[in-house]
Design an enzyme around this catalytic site. Structure first.
Site, PDB file in Angstrom:
ATOM      1  N   GLY A  15      69.764  65.963  71.841  1.00 48.99           N
ATOM      2  CA  GLY A  15      68.703  64.610  72.715  1.00 48.99           C
ATOM      3  C   GLY A  15      67.479  64.510  72.250  1.00 48.99           C
ATOM      4  O   GLY A  15      67.260  65.608  71.416  1.00 48.99           O
ATOM      5  N   SER A  16      66.997  63.353  72.479  1.00 46.24           N
ATOM      6  CA  SER A  16      65.997  63.352  72.599  1.00 46.24           C
ATOM      7  C   SER A  16      64.554  64.234  72.443  1.00 46.24           C
ATOM      8  O   SER A  16      64.937  64.564  73.792  1.00 46.24           O
ATOM      9  CB  SER A  16      65.376  62.110  73.099  1.00 46.24           C
ATOM     10  OG  SER A  16      64.835  62.251  74.272  1.00 46.24           O
ATOM     11  N   GLU A  32      68.141  71.054  71.550  1.00 47.16           N
ATOM     12  CA  GLU A  32      67.876  71.377  70.026  1.00 47.16           C
ATOM     13  C   GLU A  32      68.080  69.073  69.864  1.00 47.16           C
ATOM     14  O   GLU A  32      68.599  68.415  70.321  1.00 47.16           O
ATOM     15  CB  GLU A  32      69.304  70.926  69.152  1.00 47.16           C
ATOM     16  CG  GLU A  32      69.799  70.911  67.310  1.00 47.16           C
ATOM     17  CD  GLU A  32      69.557  70.012  66.828  1.00 47.16           C
ATOM     18  OE1 GLU A  32      68.762  68.873  66.887  1.00 47.16           O
ATOM     19  OE2 GLU A  32      70.681  68.689  67.372  1.00 47.16           O
ATOM     20  N   LEU A  33      66.630  68.897  69.049  1.00 45.37           N
ATOM     21  CA  LEU A  33      65.790  67.730  69.729  1.00 45.37           C
ATOM     22  C   LEU A  33      65.615  67.039  68.272  1.00 45.37           C
ATOM     23  O   LEU A  33      64.881  65.638  68.801  1.00 45.37           O
ATOM     24  CB  LEU A  33      64.895  67.789  70.342  1.00 45.37           C
ATOM     25  CG  LEU A  33      64.450  69.067  71.662  1.00 45.37           C
ATOM     26  CD1 LEU A  33      63.622  69.411  72.600  1.00 45.37           C
ATOM     27  CD2 LEU A  33      65.529  68.326  72.800  1.00 45.37           C
ATOM     28  N   CYS A  91      69.926  63.580  63.196  1.00 41.44           N
ATOM     29  CA  CYS A  91      68.479  64.350  63.436  1.00 41.44           C
ATOM     30  C   CYS A  91      68.848  64.773  61.799  1.00 41.44           C
ATOM     31  O   CYS A  91      67.066  65.132  61.718  1.00 41.44           O
ATOM     32  CB  CYS A  91      68.701  65.025  64.545  1.00 41.44           C
ATOM     33  SG  CYS A  91      70.090  66.366  64.634  1.00 41.44           S
ATOM     34  N   GLU A 133      60.417  60.803  64.807  1.00 40.79           N
ATOM     35  CA  GLU A 133      61.672  60.420  64.245  1.00 40.79           C
ATOM     36  C   GLU A 133      62.434  59.522  64.602  1.00 40.79           C
ATOM     37  O   GLU A 133      62.400  58.298  65.877  1.00 40.79           O
ATOM     38  CB  GLU A 133      62.123  61.370  65.121  1.00 40.79           C
ATOM     39  CG  GLU A 133      64.369  60.851  64.972  1.00 40.79           C
ATOM     40  CD  GLU A 133      65.089  62.629  65.713  1.00 40.79           C
ATOM     41  OE1 GLU A 133      66.051  63.062  64.777  1.00 40.79           O
ATOM     42  OE2 GLU A 133      64.643  62.430  67.172  1.00 40.79           O
TER      43      GLU A 133
END
Length: 471
Positions: free
Chosen positions: A223-224, A243-244, A278, A372
């Site tokens: 996520g963020s 996992e950003l 992402c 992002e």
């Protein structure tokens, strides 16, 4: 009402939750939030199951069953993904196919997940000794998943955990819980012990307490970066896998002659599922010799992309997940233009849908460059040397994946200087095979997804020294 799953059992909670799609607000389904007592039941069952010896064939067969079921029911599952997330049905079908492959990889890895033997008699004092090195689960896993891949990113938490025999609790995104709950219904058809898995819809504000529970020593979060960093900082003693995301860049080199192909790939994967990936292309660095032509080609490709109802097979770009996301994206576009950027195409909005957008001359301090976007927006910038392009890519605080369109092997070698978790040569950074190690550096996270790589993250080596043995 769609039940959730506590230690393999279907349950309903006291608070009903309507799940509505972002395209037209249509009702995708109804589930409920787990109560505090139900959450405690799931965590307690996971903790009590941490030493369960579940044979590899049971774990592998369960994962194979989910894989086959997803393939058989692909249209049904994809329609659910589209209904709750607004993902165009074409991309939803692709996601279901990937999830089936992810579970299949989990089954294959479960069957070959073994230890190793190491001789110790290389030293005279260790004559007659060997070491048996096994990888064992670190403990029960909390998997927290986002809205943008409500089936496959849940698969990337479930499959590795089940493959290594680690109890796992999934907290799906509140916007898209139904796809995860469907996966639970498939697991319930298998012979897995119930304590090995739970799928719990809870509000996001309940996640910090769940992540802090000492009985869940490993947290795997997708996520963020703000939320991921908060989880890491609040739980320094835990093993945290993050996992950003990122603001993925692609470099187009002067030797790449097929600019039509490059433009097609960049436009397609800068905007697919509304850019909510992402590794969706966001920053495009084109050599000055090809910059003008690529700008024209990208503008044409983006303007031609079908936008609209995600239930239509013709639609390429559907809605963003909610109004707040659309507000943020259009606000960033407006801010970039106000700062001197040129809006080449797009920029418009209809409800939660933002038109595919291309900007040039964007100042490097604008959010569309530094943050992002998670929307269908591309920023095109010229460069003069490959070293300059590398510097531009590396200027980001993110480092997930990058793409390089080139045939020059000297450039391929130099691409190792890109500060990212993966470099894709000859294509966009959006490419991902679900079996490969996948993750980033810097603010893009720690650890790796990809079933075998994730299995390493979920386990630790345990050494047993055998005395009086001959190798």
């Amino acid at each position: 009402m769609t039940p959730f799953w506590v230690a393999g059992r279907p349950c309903d909670g006291p608070t009903a939750v309507e799940v509505r799609g972002p395209w037209d607000g249509g009702l995708a389904g109804v589930t409920s939030y787990a109560s505090a007592a139900q959450v405690e039941g799931a965590v307690a069952a996971a903790w009590e199951s941490r030493h369960l010896d579940v044979p590899a064939h049971v774990r592998a067969d369960a994962l194979d069953h989910v894989s086959r079921s997803l393939t058989t029911r692909a249209e049904e599952v994809a329609a659910l993904v589209t209904a709750e997330s607004g993902k165009p049905i074409t991309w939803a079908m692709a996601e279901v196919a990937r999830a089936a492959a992810t579970f299949r990889w989990g089954a294959e890895e479960a069957r070959r997940f073994s230890g190793s033997m190491q001789r110790l008699d290389t030293d005279a004092a260790s004559t007659g000794r060997v070491a048996l090195i096994r990888r064992v689960p670190r403990g029960p896993v909390l998997g927290i998943t986002p809205f943008n891949f409500p089936v496959n990113l849940v698969a990337h938490k479930l499959a590795p955990a089940i493959a290594v025999g680690a109890p796992v609790i999934i907290k799906p995104a509140p916007a898209t819980p139904l796809s995860a709950l469907l996966l639970g219904s498939l697991l319930a058809e298998t012979d897995l012990p119930g304590g090995l898995w739970s799928i719990l819809p809870v509000p996001n504000e309940s996640a910090p307490a769940l992540a802090a529970d000492v009985r869940l020593p490993l947290v795997s979060f997708t996520g963020s970066d703000s939320v991921g960093h908060a989880i890491r900082d609040a739980n320094p003693a835990k093993h945290i896998v993050l996992e950003l995301g990122g603001n993925a860049a692609v470099i187009v080199c002067p030797d790449w002659t097929d600019l039509d192909h490059a433009a097609d790939r960049i436009a397609r994967f800068g905007t697919y599922q509304a850019g909510q990936s992402c590794v969706s292309v966001q920053r495009v660095y084109a050599h000055r010799s090809v910059y003008a032509l690529l700008r024209s080609l990208l503008a044409d490709r983006l303007a031609a992309l079908p936008v609209g109802d995600p239930r239509s097979a013709a639609t390429h770009v559907g809605p963003l997940i909610d109004t707040a996301a659309a507000d943020r994206i259009t606000g960033w576009i407006d801010a970039a233009v106000a700062a001197g950027a040129t809006l080449v195409t797009g920029g418009g909005r209809d409800g939660t849908t933002v038109a595919p957008t291309l900007l040039t001359d964007v100042p490097p301090t604008c959010a569309l460059v530094t943050e992002e976007a998670f929307g269908p927006v591309l920023v095109l910038t010229p460069y003069d040397t490959f070293d300059e392009a590398v510097t531009l890519v590396n200027a980001s605080r993110y480092g997930l994946q990058a793409g390089v369109f080139t045939h020059d092997m000297r450039v391929v070698a130099a691409s190792a200087d890109l500060e990212v978790g993966g470099v894709v040569i000859g294509d966009v950074p959006t490419y991902r095979a679900d079996q490969m190690p996948y993750g980033g550096v810097k603010d893009s996270g720690t650890g790796r997804e990809g079933v075998a790589a994730a299995m390493d993250d979920l386990t630790e080596p345990r050494v047993t020294v055998l005395t009086g043995w001959r190798l």
